[in-house]
Design a protein around this motif. Structure first.
Motif, short mmCIF file in Angstrom:
data_model
loop_
_atom_site.label_atom_id
_atom_site.label_comp_id
_atom_site.label_asym_id
_atom_site.label_seq_id
_atom_site.Cartn_x
_atom_site.Cartn_y
_atom_site.Cartn_z
N ARG A 236 44.75 62.94 -60.74
CA ARG A 236 45.92 63.87 -60.91
C ARG A 236 46.90 63.44 -61.50
N SER A 237 47.69 64.69 -61.94
CA SER A 237 48.85 64.34 -62.94
C SER A 237 49.89 63.37 -61.87
N ASP A 238 50.13 63.45 -60.79
CA ASP A 238 51.18 62.80 -60.14
C ASP A 238 50.81 61.59 -59.81
N ASN A 239 49.53 60.92 -60.11
CA ASN A 239 49.12 59.79 -59.88
C ASN A 239 48.73 59.15 -61.25
N PHE A 240 49.24 59.44 -62.35
CA PHE A 240 48.77 58.61 -63.47
C PHE A 240 49.40 57.05 -63.35
N ASP A 241 48.26 56.10 -63.21
CA ASP A 241 48.53 54.65 -63.00
C ASP A 241 48.76 53.78 -64.45
N ASN A 242 50.18 53.73 -64.70
CA ASN A 242 50.44 52.99 -65.96
C ASN A 242 50.25 51.70 -65.78
N LYS A 243 49.99 51.14 -64.43
CA LYS A 243 49.71 49.64 -64.17
C LYS A 243 48.42 49.07 -65.06
N ILE A 244 47.62 49.98 -65.03
CA ILE A 244 46.52 49.65 -65.74
C ILE A 244 46.84 49.38 -67.19
N ILE A 245 47.66 50.09 -67.90
CA ILE A 245 47.79 49.63 -69.20
C ILE A 245 48.94 48.21 -69.26
N TYR A 246 49.89 48.11 -67.99
CA TYR A 246 50.28 46.90 -68.33
C TYR A 246 49.49 45.72 -67.92
N GLN A 247 48.45 45.89 -67.07
CA GLN A 247 47.64 44.77 -66.56
C GLN A 247 46.77 44.31 -68.00
N TYR A 248 46.44 45.47 -68.66
CA TYR A 248 45.58 45.54 -70.02
C TYR A 248 46.35 44.50 -70.89
#
Length: 133
Positions: free
Chosen positions: A50-62
């Motif tokens: 869903r567009s309101d739940n894009f999780d950028n924490k995945i990017i930061y964890q990477y």
């Protein structure tokens, strides 16, 4: 004589145990860095689309795992400061642009029509960063 023997045994015991067990704690950062992309891609596949739940924490964890950063609680500005000189400037600019865009979805309630293109762009940037390092 027993005291000297025990002191020598205690001195060499960690090396002997690491040889027997075969698990080296010194190589843990390298293992985390090596598997960072695989973990991030798996999390992106299983995340909610869903567009309101894009999780950028995945990017930061990477980024934390790949570059051994101290924390995954970052923002776009601190990420740019910490990664400057470690990755290509063009990739860094695209990454920061993506992070700002994803933060606008989370905090600004911005709507998007194609969340799949955002996921594809994320995968593309992460793969390029992984190949360049």
């Amino acid at each position: 004589f027993l005291i000297y023997f025990l002191s020598i045994l205690i001195f060499f015991l960690p090396n002997i145990l690491s040889y027997i067990v075969g698990y080296n704690l010194d190589s843990m950062p390298a293992r985390l860095s090596k598997n960072a992309l695989k973990k991030a891609l798996n999390k992106l596949k299983t995340s909610d689309t869903r567009s309101d739940n894009f999780d950028n924490k995945i990017i930061y964890q990477y980024l934390k795992d790949k570059f051994q950063l101290h924390s995954s609680n970052l923002d776009a500005i601190s990420t740019k400061d910490q990664l400057r000189g470690r990755i290509n400037d063009q990739d860094l600019d695209e990454l920061i642009e993506l992070l700002k865009l994803s933060e606008s979805f989370i905090y600004g309630n911005k709507e998007t029509t194609d969340i799949n293109s955002l996921h594809q762009k994320t995968v593309s940037i992460l793969e390029r960063i992984d190949k360049s390092c």
